[in-house]
Design a protein around this motif. Structure first.
Motif, PDB file in Angstrom:
ATOM      1  N   UNK A 136      61.144  33.241   0.364  1.00 33.51           N
ATOM      2  CA  UNK A 136      60.640  32.050   1.052  1.00 33.51           C
ATOM      3  C   UNK A 136      61.192  31.970   2.471  1.00 33.51           C
ATOM      4  N   UNK A 137      62.495  32.257   2.615  1.00 32.09           N
ATOM      5  CA  UNK A 137      63.119  32.164   3.926  1.00 32.09           C
ATOM      6  C   UNK A 137      62.589  33.234   4.877  1.00 32.09           C
ATOM      7  N   UNK A 138      62.389  34.449   4.364  1.00 29.66           N
ATOM      8  CA  UNK A 138      61.817  35.507   5.194  1.00 29.66           C
ATOM      9  C   UNK A 138      60.398  35.131   5.605  1.00 29.66           C
ATOM     10  N   UNK A 139      59.655  34.559   4.680  1.00 31.59           N
ATOM     11  CA  UNK A 139      58.280  34.147   4.974  1.00 31.59           C
ATOM     12  C   UNK A 139      58.260  33.121   6.100  1.00 31.59           C
TER      13      UNK A 139
ATOM     14  N   UNK B 225      56.110  25.490  -6.416  1.00 31.93           N
ATOM     15  CA  UNK B 225      56.235  24.033  -6.378  1.00 31.93           C
ATOM     16  C   UNK B 225      56.586  23.467  -7.746  1.00 31.93           C
ATOM     17  N   UNK B 226      56.305  24.215  -8.788  1.00 32.67           N
ATOM     18  CA  UNK B 226      56.655  23.778 -10.150  1.00 32.67           C
ATOM     19  C   UNK B 226      57.649  24.746 -10.778  1.00 32.67           C
ATOM     20  N   UNK B 227      58.442  25.417  -9.941  1.00 34.69           N
ATOM     21  CA  UNK B 227      59.453  26.354 -10.439  1.00 34.69           C
ATOM     22  C   UNK B 227      60.514  25.611 -11.236  1.00 34.69           C
ATOM     23  N   UNK B 228      61.132  26.301 -12.185  1.00 38.72           N
ATOM     24  CA  UNK B 228      62.176  25.675 -12.993  1.00 38.72           C
ATOM     25  C   UNK B 228      63.413  25.334 -12.168  1.00 38.72           C
ATOM     26  N   UNK B 229      63.584  26.021 -11.062  1.00 37.08           N
ATOM     27  CA  UNK B 229      64.762  25.815 -10.235  1.00 37.08           C
ATOM     28  C   UNK B 229      64.496  24.729  -9.204  1.00 37.08           C
ATOM     29  N   UNK B 230      65.360  23.696  -9.215  1.00 28.87           N
ATOM     30  CA  UNK B 230      65.141  22.545  -8.331  1.00 28.87           C
ATOM     31  C   UNK B 230      65.231  22.936  -6.860  1.00 28.87           C
ATOM     32  N   UNK B 231      66.217  23.778  -6.533  1.00 27.46           N
ATOM     33  CA  UNK B 231      66.391  24.189  -5.145  1.00 27.46           C
ATOM     34  C   UNK B 231      65.158  24.920  -4.632  1.00 27.46           C
ATOM     35  N   UNK B 232      64.575  25.747  -5.472  1.00 26.95           N
ATOM     36  CA  UNK B 232      63.371  26.469  -5.082  1.00 26.95           C
ATOM     37  C   UNK B 232      62.195  25.525  -4.895  1.00 26.95           C
ATOM     38  N   UNK B 233      62.125  24.511  -5.760  1.00 25.59           N
ATOM     39  CA  UNK B 233      61.016  23.550  -5.612  1.00 25.59           C
ATOM     40  C   UNK B 233      61.111  22.834  -4.264  1.00 25.59           C
ATOM     41  N   UNK B 234      62.337  22.464  -3.892  1.00 28.96           N
ATOM     42  CA  UNK B 234      62.530  21.782  -2.607  1.00 28.96           C
ATOM     43  C   UNK B 234      62.162  22.708  -1.445  1.00 28.96           C
ATOM     44  N   UNK B 235      62.634  23.944  -1.512  1.00 23.19           N
ATOM     45  CA  UNK B 235      62.351  24.894  -0.427  1.00 23.19           C
ATOM     46  C   UNK B 235      60.859  25.190  -0.324  1.00 23.19           C
ATOM     47  N   UNK B 236      60.208  25.363  -1.461  1.00 23.27           N
ATOM     48  CA  UNK B 236      58.773  25.670  -1.431  1.00 23.27           C
ATOM     49  C   UNK B 236      57.978  24.487  -0.895  1.00 23.27           C
TER      50      UNK B 236
ATOM     51  N   UNK C 169      72.551  25.153   1.728  1.00 25.26           N
ATOM     52  CA  UNK C 169      72.339  24.094   0.741  1.00 25.26           C
ATOM     53  C   UNK C 169      72.535  24.669  -0.651  1.00 25.26           C
ATOM     54  N   UNK C 170      72.199  23.919  -1.659  1.00 24.57           N
ATOM     55  CA  UNK C 170      72.494  24.323  -3.032  1.00 24.57           C
ATOM     56  C   UNK C 170      71.897  25.682  -3.375  1.00 24.57           C
ATOM     57  N   UNK C 171      72.695  26.493  -4.032  1.00 24.14           N
ATOM     58  CA  UNK C 171      72.167  27.745  -4.560  1.00 24.14           C
ATOM     59  C   UNK C 171      71.378  27.435  -5.812  1.00 24.14           C
ATOM     60  N   UNK C 172      70.491  28.338  -6.147  1.00 22.88           N
ATOM     61  CA  UNK C 172      69.611  28.090  -7.283  1.00 22.88           C
ATOM     62  C   UNK C 172      70.396  27.981  -8.583  1.00 22.88           C
ATOM     63  N   UNK C 173      69.885  27.150  -9.506  1.00 20.67           N
ATOM     64  CA  UNK C 173      70.536  26.994 -10.801  1.00 20.67           C
ATOM     65  C   UNK C 173      70.572  28.304 -11.575  1.00 20.67           C
ATOM     66  N   UNK C 174      69.636  29.189 -11.265  1.00 21.00           N
ATOM     67  CA  UNK C 174      69.599  30.464 -11.986  1.00 21.00           C
ATOM     68  C   UNK C 174      70.831  31.305 -11.705  1.00 21.00           C
ATOM     69  N   UNK C 175      71.567  31.001 -10.621  1.00 22.77           N
ATOM     70  CA  UNK C 175      72.765  31.783 -10.301  1.00 22.77           C
ATOM     71  C   UNK C 175      73.885  31.534 -11.287  1.00 22.77           C
ATOM     72  N   UNK C 176      73.760  30.534 -12.130  1.00 25.64           N
ATOM     73  CA  UNK C 176      74.821  30.192 -13.056  1.00 25.64           C
ATOM     74  C   UNK C 176      74.768  31.018 -14.336  1.00 25.64           C
ATOM     75  N   UNK C 177      73.823  31.935 -14.424  1.00 18.67           N
ATOM     76  CA  UNK C 177      73.728  32.692 -15.668  1.00 18.67           C
ATOM     77  C   UNK C 177      74.944  33.584 -15.846  1.00 18.67           C
TER      78      UNK C 177
END
Length: 636
Positions: A481-484, A508-519, A596-604
């Motif tokens: 997203x950032x590169x885009x 826009x409906x990604x499971x990750x909140x941070x990604x939803x905000x960025x998108x 800003x917040x890293x994605x929740x998926x990073x907590x795996x």
């Protein structure tokens, strides 16, 4: 007419028979008997120095010079000038030597470390002659030269002889020589005290080296800028008491003993370099420590010609960071020198082909840090193809270092390497099983996109970004997203609406909140640009801060990543070691516009990450067929 033809033929024949090409003249001290030119040996093309002397003006000197040159051809002492050949015609004697210049031209620019090291070399040369029962007889400033590596070498051997009677005869024939020691030496020769000649002349030389403008008679009891420990032994060299006198060899031995005036750390370092004393790790480590301390006190010529080969040799066995750091410290001070590409670029390229991955990774890191001084050899198509092959090794750190290097040297490589080899390599890296490598490959693509041809750039970015937006790792989708957003200016509004927006909308409906905000942010910016376009306004690209995320790369870790709280996760945090405290981490990330917040998926945890990697490999299997398909998708 025939006369002119014959004359021209004779001149042509004479030029053909003359074995040297004479270049610029080198200035010499006024008391020198020589004329000196830089030049080349015609037959071999070897660069050399050419001493010449007119026969008619100095017939006796010419005879002795020719005789001594013939004798010196067989001598290969490191502190004695190397004779390469002689030539004599009807008017002049020519003597070809290694490339040298007069010491007197550079003496004022030398530091005390270099002066003492030079005197150590002269004492070594005179000790060698003393052991052969030879007398030099002309040890003075004008008889000493600097080699191509800025090492002192002893020359002007026309008085040298092992026979006292012959030496006396030669000295009396050439008595017009002038030096600070002339009057004393004449008395010594008159009284046949030949053993003291070189000692007296060497002592005067020491005084003149530390006092270049010295012209008066020397008072040996006064130190006159000479280091104290050297002066104490110097007095023994010329003591009037026969029992207290020492020869040059004994003087050298005193200086070289532990703690002696010829055993400083600087000379120990030079001695290790000259002897290639790097056989074991202890020697290597000692040499590296000394180089870090004294590198700035060495001449750049010596560093380039002597030290560089030693460092390259050490790199074959040493895997510490010291060798690679020193190598590029040397490159930083010698990159403007003649033959830098031959002495640094070509050996480094060879080293990258043969060393292990640990050393290869260190060198690639240094190439990245010092990309501004790289010679053309290291940015050529062949060199870049070698860099591209580094990603084929199963070494995540080497891959990471290679990606950094690609981003730094992209402006310097050819269009062929950029639009073909580099893009193919990034396409392969987008299929890497390690998430950080996939993320870094897309960030690198964003950084180099400004150097791509427009038609290639659009096709490649569309294919690469649309794929990364489907990556199972949230950080990879975020990086895409950032590169885009950063590269949106390269695309028309129509291309954004038809090629990119459809890829962003699912996030826009990604499971990750941070990604939803960025998108949402990206989608809104794209829609605003589309609205302005529909209103008939000028198609302006989206502005992106110069402090872009493109300066942030994910550093792969060699150990499993522990669980981390979402409060501490951000796009740059993988560059911060786990041991750092929260305040330091926040300080480092505050300068990044995307901290800003890293994605929740990073907590795996490790098991989840391994599972995701297996899923990734199922979807993008790393085999030749899939990689070929990926390259084809990029339009390469």
């Amino acid at each position: 007419m025939e006369f002119f033809k014959s004359a021209a033929s004779l001149i042509s024949k004479a030029n053909f028979l003359f074995p040297y090409d004479l270049d610029q003249k080198v200035p010499l001290a006024s008391e020198s008997v020589w004329t000196l030119h830089n030049g080349k040996i015609k037959q071999t093309g070897q660069t050399c120095s050419i001493f010449s002397i007119p026969i008619a003006a100095r017939p006796e000197l010419t005879r002795l010079a020719e005789q001594s040159a013939d004798q010196l051809k067989g001598i290969r002492h490191p502190c004695i000038i190397k004779i390469l050949g002689t030539h004599k015609d009807s008017t002049t004697l020519y003597i070809a030597t290694e490339v040298v210049q007069p010491l007197s031209n550079q003496l004022s620019s030398l530091n005390n470390y270099q002066k003492i090291c030079g005197l150590w070399r002269m004492a070594s040369a005179l000790s060698f002659l003393e052991e052969q029962n030879c007398i030099h007889g002309n040890v003075q400033l004008s008889s000493i030269y600097l080699s191509e590596t800025f090492e002192w070498v002893l020359g002007d051997f026309f008085l040298t002889s092992s026979n006292p009677d012959t030496f006396k005869k030669n000295f009396q024939a050439l008595n017009p020589f002038t030096s600070l020691a002339s009057s004393i030496v004449r008395d010594l020769v008159l009284h046949r005290d030949f053993s003291q000649v070189d000692r007296i002349e060497f002592t005067y030389l020491v005084y003149q080296v530390f006092n270049p403008t010295y012209t008066k008679a020397v008072d040996f009891s006064q130190r006159e800028n000479i280091p104290a420990n050297l002066h104490n032994s110097l007095k023994k060299l010329i003591s009037p008491e026969p029992k207290q006198q020492i020869g040059i060899s004994e003087f050298l031995r005193l200086g070289e003993r532990p703690g002696g005036f010829f055993r400083s750390n600087f000379i120990v370092m030079v001695d290790m370099i000259n002897k290639l004393q790097i056989q074991n790790p202890g020697d290597c480590q000692k040499l590296f420590e000394l180089l870090k301390t004294y590198l700035s006190f060495l001449s750049s010529n010596y560093v380039q010609k002597r030290i560089l080969p030693v460092i390259f040799l050490a790199l074959k066995s040493d895997t510490s960071t010291d060798a690679s750091e020193i190598l590029f410290s040397i490159a930083s001070v010698t990159n403007d020198n003649k033959d830098f590409e031959k002495d640094f670029g070509i050996p480094l390229l060879s080293c990258l082909k043969t060393t292990n991955n640990r050393v290869r990774c260190l060198l690639v890191n240094e190439l990245y840090k010092h990309n501004d001084i790289l010679p053309p050899t290291l940015t050529s198509d062949d060199a870049f193809l070698l860099y591209c092959n580094f990603v084929k090794f199963n070494d995540s750190k080497l891959k990471f270092s290679a990606i950094l290097l690609y981003s730094a040297i992209a402006p310097k490589i050819s269009k062929k390497a950029l639009n073909n080899d580099l893009l193919r390599t990034l396409a392969l890296l987008q299929n890497d099983p390690q998430p950080s490598i996939r993320i870094n490959s897309i960030i690198c693509l964003g950084k180099i996109s400004e150097y791509l041809d427009q038609h290639v750039r659009i096709r490649v970015l569309v294919a690469a970004l649309s794929k990364s937006l489907r990556d199972p790792i949230a950080d990879a989708r975020k990086a895409a997203l950032d590169v885009m957003l950063a590269t949106a200016g390269y695309f028309s509004t129509k291309e954004l609406a038809t090629k990119f927006l459809p890829c962003v909308v699912p996030l826009l409906i990604d499971d990750n909140e941070s990604l939803r905000i960025s998108s949402e942010e990206v989608t809104q910016k794209f829609l605003n640009r589309i609205k302005d376009f529909n209103k008939g306004e000028e198609d302006k690209p989206i502005e992106v801060s110069s402090n872009s995320f493109l300066n942030i790369f994910f550093r792969p870790s060699s150990t499993p990543r522990p669980k981390e709280s979402s409060a501490n996760r951000s796009i740059g945090s993988s560059n911060v070691q786990g041991s750092n405290n929260d305040e330091e981490t926040k300080g480092k990330l505050a300068n990044n516009i995307l901290a800003h917040e890293r994605s929740d998926a990073a907590a795996f945890d490790v098991e989840t990450e391994d599972q995701l990697d297996e899923e990734w490999m199922q979807e993008w299997d790393d085999n030749e067929e899939e990689l070929s398909n990926e390259v084809e998708n990029w339009g390469l």
